[in-house]
Design an enzyme around this catalytic site. Structure first.
Site, PDB file in Angstrom:
ATOM      1  N   HIS A  36       0.840  -1.193   0.000  1.00  0.00           N
ATOM      2  CA  HIS A  36       0.000   0.000   0.000  1.00  0.00           C
ATOM      3  C   HIS A  36       0.880   1.248   0.000  1.00  0.00           C
ATOM      4  O   HIS A  36       2.061   1.184   0.345  1.00  0.00           O
ATOM      5  CB  HIS A  36      -0.838   0.080   1.289  1.00  0.00           C
ATOM      6  CG  HIS A  36      -1.591  -1.148   1.661  1.00  0.00           C
ATOM      7  ND1 HIS A  36      -2.969  -1.220   1.601  1.00  0.00           N
ATOM      8  CD2 HIS A  36      -1.190  -2.351   2.148  1.00  0.00           C
ATOM      9  CE1 HIS A  36      -3.366  -2.408   2.022  1.00  0.00           C
ATOM     10  NE2 HIS A  36      -2.300  -3.111   2.358  1.00  0.00           N
ATOM     11  N   TYR A  37       0.295   2.399  -0.336  1.00  0.00           N
ATOM     12  CA  TYR A  37       0.924   3.658   0.085  1.00  0.00           C
ATOM     13  C   TYR A  37       0.041   4.293   1.145  1.00  0.00           C
ATOM     14  O   TYR A  37      -1.161   4.012   1.238  1.00  0.00           O
ATOM     15  CB  TYR A  37       1.202   4.607  -1.070  1.00  0.00           C
ATOM     16  CG  TYR A  37       0.037   5.142  -1.891  1.00  0.00           C
ATOM     17  CD1 TYR A  37      -1.151   5.624  -1.318  1.00  0.00           C
ATOM     18  CD2 TYR A  37       0.135   5.222  -3.273  1.00  0.00           C
ATOM     19  CE1 TYR A  37      -2.173   6.136  -2.080  1.00  0.00           C
ATOM     20  CE2 TYR A  37      -0.889   5.738  -4.057  1.00  0.00           C
ATOM     21  CZ  TYR A  37      -2.028   6.188  -3.447  1.00  0.00           C
ATOM     22  OH  TYR A  37      -3.054   6.705  -4.214  1.00  0.00           O
ATOM     23  N   GLU A 101       2.529  -0.872   4.542  1.00  0.00           N
ATOM     24  CA  GLU A 101       2.263   0.514   4.137  1.00  0.00           C
ATOM     25  C   GLU A 101       3.595   1.193   3.811  1.00  0.00           C
ATOM     26  O   GLU A 101       4.572   1.068   4.560  1.00  0.00           O
ATOM     27  CB  GLU A 101       1.570   1.280   5.264  1.00  0.00           C
ATOM     28  CG  GLU A 101       0.132   0.863   5.517  1.00  0.00           C
ATOM     29  CD  GLU A 101      -0.853   1.532   4.565  1.00  0.00           C
ATOM     30  OE1 GLU A 101      -0.420   2.365   3.742  1.00  0.00           O
ATOM     31  OE2 GLU A 101      -2.056   1.216   4.665  1.00  0.00           O
ATOM     32  N   HIS A 143      -2.602  -3.035  -3.332  1.00  0.00           N
ATOM     33  CA  HIS A 143      -3.940  -2.832  -2.776  1.00  0.00           C
ATOM     34  C   HIS A 143      -4.944  -2.641  -3.912  1.00  0.00           C
ATOM     35  O   HIS A 143      -6.080  -3.130  -3.856  1.00  0.00           O
ATOM     36  CB  HIS A 143      -3.921  -1.611  -1.854  1.00  0.00           C
ATOM     37  CG  HIS A 143      -5.097  -1.515  -0.953  1.00  0.00           C
ATOM     38  ND1 HIS A 143      -5.335  -0.416  -0.162  1.00  0.00           N
ATOM     39  CD2 HIS A 143      -6.120  -2.373  -0.705  1.00  0.00           C
ATOM     40  CE1 HIS A 143      -6.448  -0.606   0.533  1.00  0.00           C
ATOM     41  NE2 HIS A 143      -6.942  -1.783   0.227  1.00  0.00           N
TER      42      HIS A 143
END
Length: 252
Positions: A36-37, A101, A143
Protein backbone atom coordinates in the site's frame (compact mmCIF):
# COMPACT_ATOMS: atom_id res chain seq x y z
CA UNK A 1 -6.15 -6.44 22.62
CA UNK A 2 -2.85 -6.27 24.50
CA UNK A 3 -0.53 -3.48 23.43
CA UNK A 4 2.66 -4.62 25.12
CA UNK A 5 5.76 -4.41 22.99
CA UNK A 6 6.65 -7.55 21.06
CA UNK A 7 9.77 -8.85 19.39
CA UNK A 8 9.82 -7.72 15.74
CA UNK A 9 9.48 -10.36 13.04
CA UNK A 10 11.80 -8.30 10.81
CA UNK A 11 15.23 -7.77 12.32
CA UNK A 12 15.93 -4.09 12.87
CA UNK A 13 12.30 -2.98 12.80
CA UNK A 14 11.09 -0.50 15.38
CA UNK A 15 7.89 -1.32 17.25
CA UNK A 16 4.76 0.84 17.45
CA UNK A 17 1.97 -1.50 18.61
CA UNK A 18 -1.43 -0.89 17.03
CA UNK A 19 -4.66 -1.84 18.83
CA UNK A 20 -6.31 -2.52 15.48
CA UNK A 21 -5.86 -6.26 14.91
CA UNK A 22 -7.44 -9.62 15.63
CA UNK A 23 -7.01 -13.35 15.04
CA UNK A 24 -6.79 -14.74 11.53
CA UNK A 25 -10.12 -16.40 10.81
CA UNK A 26 -10.09 -20.20 10.82
CA UNK A 27 -6.32 -20.09 11.38
CA UNK A 28 -5.96 -19.12 7.71
CA UNK A 29 -2.46 -19.66 6.35
CA UNK A 30 -0.65 -16.57 5.09
CA UNK A 31 -0.35 -16.74 1.30
CA UNK A 32 -0.49 -13.08 0.22
CA UNK A 33 1.66 -9.97 0.59
CA UNK A 34 -0.14 -6.67 -0.03
CA UNK A 35 1.64 -3.38 -0.64
CA UNK A 36 0.00 0.00 0.00
CA UNK A 37 0.92 3.66 0.09
CA UNK A 38 -0.09 5.76 3.06
CA UNK A 39 -1.62 8.61 1.02
CA UNK A 40 -1.04 11.12 3.84
CA UNK A 41 0.99 14.30 4.24
CA UNK A 42 3.64 12.78 6.49
CA UNK A 43 4.97 9.41 7.52
CA UNK A 44 4.72 10.17 11.21
CA UNK A 45 1.10 11.23 10.78
CA UNK A 46 0.33 8.00 8.92
CA UNK A 47 2.04 5.90 11.58
CA UNK A 48 0.17 7.66 14.36
CA UNK A 49 -3.13 7.03 12.56
CA UNK A 50 -2.40 3.34 12.03
CA UNK A 51 -1.59 3.01 15.74
CA UNK A 52 -4.70 4.91 16.85
CA UNK A 53 -7.74 2.89 17.97
CA UNK A 54 -10.04 5.57 16.51
CA UNK A 55 -8.84 4.83 12.97
CA UNK A 56 -9.88 1.15 12.96
CA UNK A 57 -7.13 0.52 10.39
CA UNK A 58 -3.64 -0.90 10.70
CA UNK A 59 -0.90 -2.70 8.84
CA UNK A 60 1.81 -5.09 9.86
CA UNK A 61 4.55 -2.68 8.76
CA UNK A 62 5.16 0.86 7.61
CA UNK A 63 8.26 1.81 5.59
CA UNK A 64 9.33 5.44 5.89
CA UNK A 65 10.99 7.47 3.14
CA UNK A 66 14.41 7.16 4.77
CA UNK A 67 14.12 3.36 4.85
CA UNK A 68 13.14 3.05 8.50
CA UNK A 69 10.80 0.08 9.08
CA UNK A 70 8.25 0.06 11.90
CA UNK A 71 6.18 -3.00 12.82
CA UNK A 72 2.71 -2.36 14.22
CA UNK A 73 1.07 -5.81 14.23
CA UNK A 74 2.60 -9.27 14.66
CA UNK A 75 2.69 -11.27 11.45
CA UNK A 76 0.71 -14.04 13.16
CA UNK A 77 -2.18 -11.61 13.76
CA UNK A 78 -4.74 -10.21 11.33
CA UNK A 79 -4.11 -6.52 10.60
CA UNK A 80 -6.91 -4.35 9.18
CA UNK A 81 -5.35 -3.04 5.99
CA UNK A 82 -7.21 -4.34 2.93
CA UNK A 83 -10.86 -3.52 3.67
CA UNK A 84 -13.42 -4.68 1.12
CA UNK A 85 -11.25 -6.77 -1.18
CA UNK A 86 -11.06 -9.94 -3.25
CA UNK A 87 -8.49 -12.24 -4.83
CA UNK A 88 -8.83 -15.67 -6.40
CA UNK A 89 -12.38 -16.17 -5.16
CA UNK A 90 -11.82 -15.11 -1.54
CA UNK A 91 -13.01 -11.89 0.13
CA UNK A 92 -11.32 -11.99 3.54
CA UNK A 93 -7.98 -10.79 2.25
CA UNK A 94 -6.85 -9.65 5.71
CA UNK A 95 -6.91 -13.20 7.09
CA UNK A 96 -4.53 -14.48 4.41
CA UNK A 97 -2.12 -11.57 3.99
CA UNK A 98 0.70 -9.47 5.38
CA UNK A 99 0.16 -5.75 4.81
CA UNK A 100 2.96 -3.24 4.21
CA UNK A 101 2.26 0.51 4.14
CA UNK A 102 4.83 2.61 2.26
CA UNK A 103 5.02 6.31 3.06
CA UNK A 104 3.99 8.23 -0.07
CA UNK A 105 1.54 11.09 -0.61
CA UNK A 106 -0.19 9.17 -3.39
CA UNK A 107 -3.10 10.28 -5.57
CA UNK A 108 -4.97 12.44 -6.50
CA UNK A 109 -2.05 14.89 -6.41
CA UNK A 110 0.98 14.20 -8.56
CA UNK A 111 2.16 10.80 -7.37
CA UNK A 112 5.60 11.27 -5.75
CA UNK A 113 8.49 9.00 -6.65
CA UNK A 114 9.62 6.40 -4.13
CA UNK A 115 13.17 7.20 -2.90
CA UNK A 116 15.89 4.62 -3.51
CA UNK A 117 16.51 4.15 0.21
CA UNK A 118 12.82 3.44 0.76
CA UNK A 119 12.59 0.97 -2.12
CA UNK A 120 15.71 -0.83 -0.88
CA UNK A 121 14.08 -1.19 2.54
CA UNK A 122 10.85 -2.46 0.95
CA UNK A 123 12.84 -5.09 -0.95
CA UNK A 124 14.63 -6.28 2.20
CA UNK A 125 11.39 -6.39 4.19
CA UNK A 126 9.52 -8.31 1.49
CA UNK A 127 12.37 -10.80 1.11
CA UNK A 128 12.27 -11.36 4.87
CA UNK A 129 8.50 -11.88 4.87
CA UNK A 130 8.72 -14.36 1.98
CA UNK A 131 11.38 -16.33 3.87
CA UNK A 132 8.86 -16.97 6.66
CA UNK A 133 5.69 -17.66 4.66
CA UNK A 134 4.71 -19.69 1.59
CA UNK A 135 3.58 -16.82 -0.62
CA UNK A 136 3.47 -17.47 -4.39
CA UNK A 137 5.06 -14.82 -6.60
CA UNK A 138 1.66 -14.02 -8.15
CA UNK A 139 0.26 -13.30 -4.66
CA UNK A 140 2.56 -10.31 -4.08
CA UNK A 141 0.01 -7.65 -4.97
CA UNK A 142 -1.03 -4.03 -4.87
CA UNK A 143 -3.94 -2.83 -2.78
CA UNK A 144 -5.43 -1.71 -6.09
CA UNK A 145 -5.27 -5.29 -7.42
CA UNK A 146 -7.53 -6.61 -4.66
CA UNK A 147 -9.78 -3.52 -4.57
CA UNK A 148 -10.00 -2.11 -8.12
CA UNK A 149 -11.83 1.23 -8.56
CA UNK A 150 -11.86 1.78 -4.78
CA UNK A 151 -8.07 1.89 -4.34
CA UNK A 152 -5.14 3.13 -6.46
CA UNK A 153 -2.15 2.29 -4.27
CA UNK A 154 0.78 1.92 -4.37
CA UNK A 155 0.34 3.45 -7.81
CA UNK A 156 2.03 3.46 -11.19
CA UNK A 157 5.31 4.95 -9.87
CA UNK A 158 5.99 1.97 -7.65
CA UNK A 159 8.89 -0.14 -8.98
CA UNK A 160 7.47 -3.66 -9.23
CA UNK A 161 10.24 -4.63 -11.66
CA UNK A 162 12.88 -3.87 -9.02
CA UNK A 163 11.10 -6.17 -6.56
CA UNK A 164 10.84 -8.96 -9.12
CA UNK A 165 14.54 -8.69 -9.90
CA UNK A 166 15.13 -9.26 -6.18
CA UNK A 167 12.94 -12.36 -6.20
CA UNK A 168 9.78 -10.66 -4.94
CA UNK A 169 6.57 -10.89 -6.96
CA UNK A 170 5.40 -11.82 -10.43
CA UNK A 171 6.54 -9.73 -13.39
CA UNK A 172 7.07 -9.78 -17.12
CA UNK A 173 8.38 -6.95 -19.24
CA UNK A 174 5.23 -5.25 -20.58
CA UNK A 175 4.54 -5.54 -24.28
CA UNK A 176 5.34 -2.32 -26.12
CA UNK A 177 2.42 0.05 -26.68
CA UNK A 178 1.42 0.15 -30.34
CA UNK A 179 -1.63 0.48 -32.50
CA UNK A 180 -4.13 -2.21 -33.36
CA UNK A 181 -7.45 -3.36 -32.01
CA UNK A 182 -8.49 -2.32 -28.52
CA UNK A 183 -11.50 -2.58 -26.20
CA UNK A 184 -12.92 0.14 -23.97
CA UNK A 185 -15.91 1.03 -21.83
CA UNK A 186 -19.20 0.44 -23.63
CA UNK A 187 -17.97 -2.42 -25.82
CA UNK A 188 -19.82 -5.73 -25.66
CA UNK A 189 -19.56 -9.22 -27.04
CA UNK A 190 -17.57 -12.44 -26.90
CA UNK A 191 -14.13 -10.78 -27.04
CA UNK A 192 -15.02 -8.80 -23.91
CA UNK A 193 -16.18 -11.98 -22.20
CA UNK A 194 -12.86 -13.65 -23.07
CA UNK A 195 -10.94 -10.66 -21.71
CA UNK A 196 -12.90 -10.71 -18.46
CA UNK A 197 -12.31 -14.43 -18.12
CA UNK A 198 -8.56 -13.87 -18.37
CA UNK A 199 -8.61 -11.24 -15.63
CA UNK A 200 -10.81 -13.48 -13.48
CA UNK A 201 -8.41 -16.39 -13.96
CA UNK A 202 -5.48 -14.26 -12.85
CA UNK A 203 -7.37 -13.37 -9.66
CA UNK A 204 -9.26 -10.09 -10.11
CA UNK A 205 -12.87 -9.51 -9.04
CA UNK A 206 -14.74 -9.13 -12.33
CA UNK A 207 -18.02 -10.33 -13.81
CA UNK A 208 -17.65 -12.42 -16.96
CA UNK A 209 -20.69 -11.07 -18.78
CA UNK A 210 -19.35 -9.66 -22.05
CA UNK A 211 -20.00 -6.03 -21.06
CA UNK A 212 -17.05 -3.63 -20.73
CA UNK A 213 -18.51 -1.68 -17.81
CA UNK A 214 -17.01 0.64 -15.16
CA UNK A 215 -15.84 -2.32 -13.05
CA UNK A 216 -14.06 -3.88 -16.03
CA UNK A 217 -12.39 -0.56 -16.77
CA UNK A 218 -11.29 -0.34 -13.13
CA UNK A 219 -9.75 -3.81 -13.31
CA UNK A 220 -7.90 -2.89 -16.51
CA UNK A 221 -6.57 0.26 -14.82
CA UNK A 222 -5.47 -1.71 -11.74
CA UNK A 223 -3.66 -4.22 -13.95
CA UNK A 224 -1.99 -1.43 -15.90
CA UNK A 225 -0.81 0.31 -12.72
CA UNK A 226 0.93 -2.87 -11.65
CA UNK A 227 2.07 -4.47 -14.90
CA UNK A 228 1.92 -1.84 -17.70
CA UNK A 229 2.45 1.50 -15.91
CA UNK A 230 3.58 3.44 -18.98
CA UNK A 231 -0.07 4.25 -19.73
CA UNK A 232 -2.94 3.84 -17.27
CA UNK A 233 -6.14 4.61 -19.16
CA UNK A 234 -8.47 1.63 -18.66
CA UNK A 235 -8.33 0.77 -22.36
CA UNK A 236 -7.56 -2.87 -23.08
CA UNK A 237 -5.13 -2.41 -25.94
CA UNK A 238 -2.94 -5.16 -27.38
CA UNK A 239 -0.08 -4.23 -25.04
CA UNK A 240 -2.31 -4.78 -21.99
CA UNK A 241 -3.89 -7.99 -23.31
CA UNK A 242 -0.60 -9.55 -24.40
CA UNK A 243 1.09 -8.69 -21.10
CA UNK A 244 -1.80 -10.32 -19.22
CA UNK A 245 -1.65 -13.39 -21.46
CA UNK A 246 2.09 -13.84 -20.83
CA UNK A 247 1.63 -13.48 -17.07
CA UNK A 248 -1.13 -16.08 -17.13
CA UNK A 249 1.03 -18.46 -19.15
CA UNK A 250 3.65 -18.30 -16.42
CA UNK A 251 1.27 -19.29 -13.59
CA UNK A 252 -1.24 -21.68 -15.24
Amino acid sequence: MSLEKFAPDFEGAEICPSPNFGPRKDDRAIDMLLLHYTGMDSGEGAQDWLCNEESQVSSHYIVHEDGRVVQMVRETDRAWHAGNSFWKGEEDTNSRSIGVEIVNGGHPASLPDYPESQMAAVVRLCQSILSRHSIPAAHVLAHSDVAPVRKLDPGENFDWKLLAQAGVGHWTEPTAISGGRYFSEGDTGQPIEALQAMFRLYGYRIEVDGVFDAQTKGVVEAFQRHFRPQRVDGVADMSTIDTLHRLLSAVT
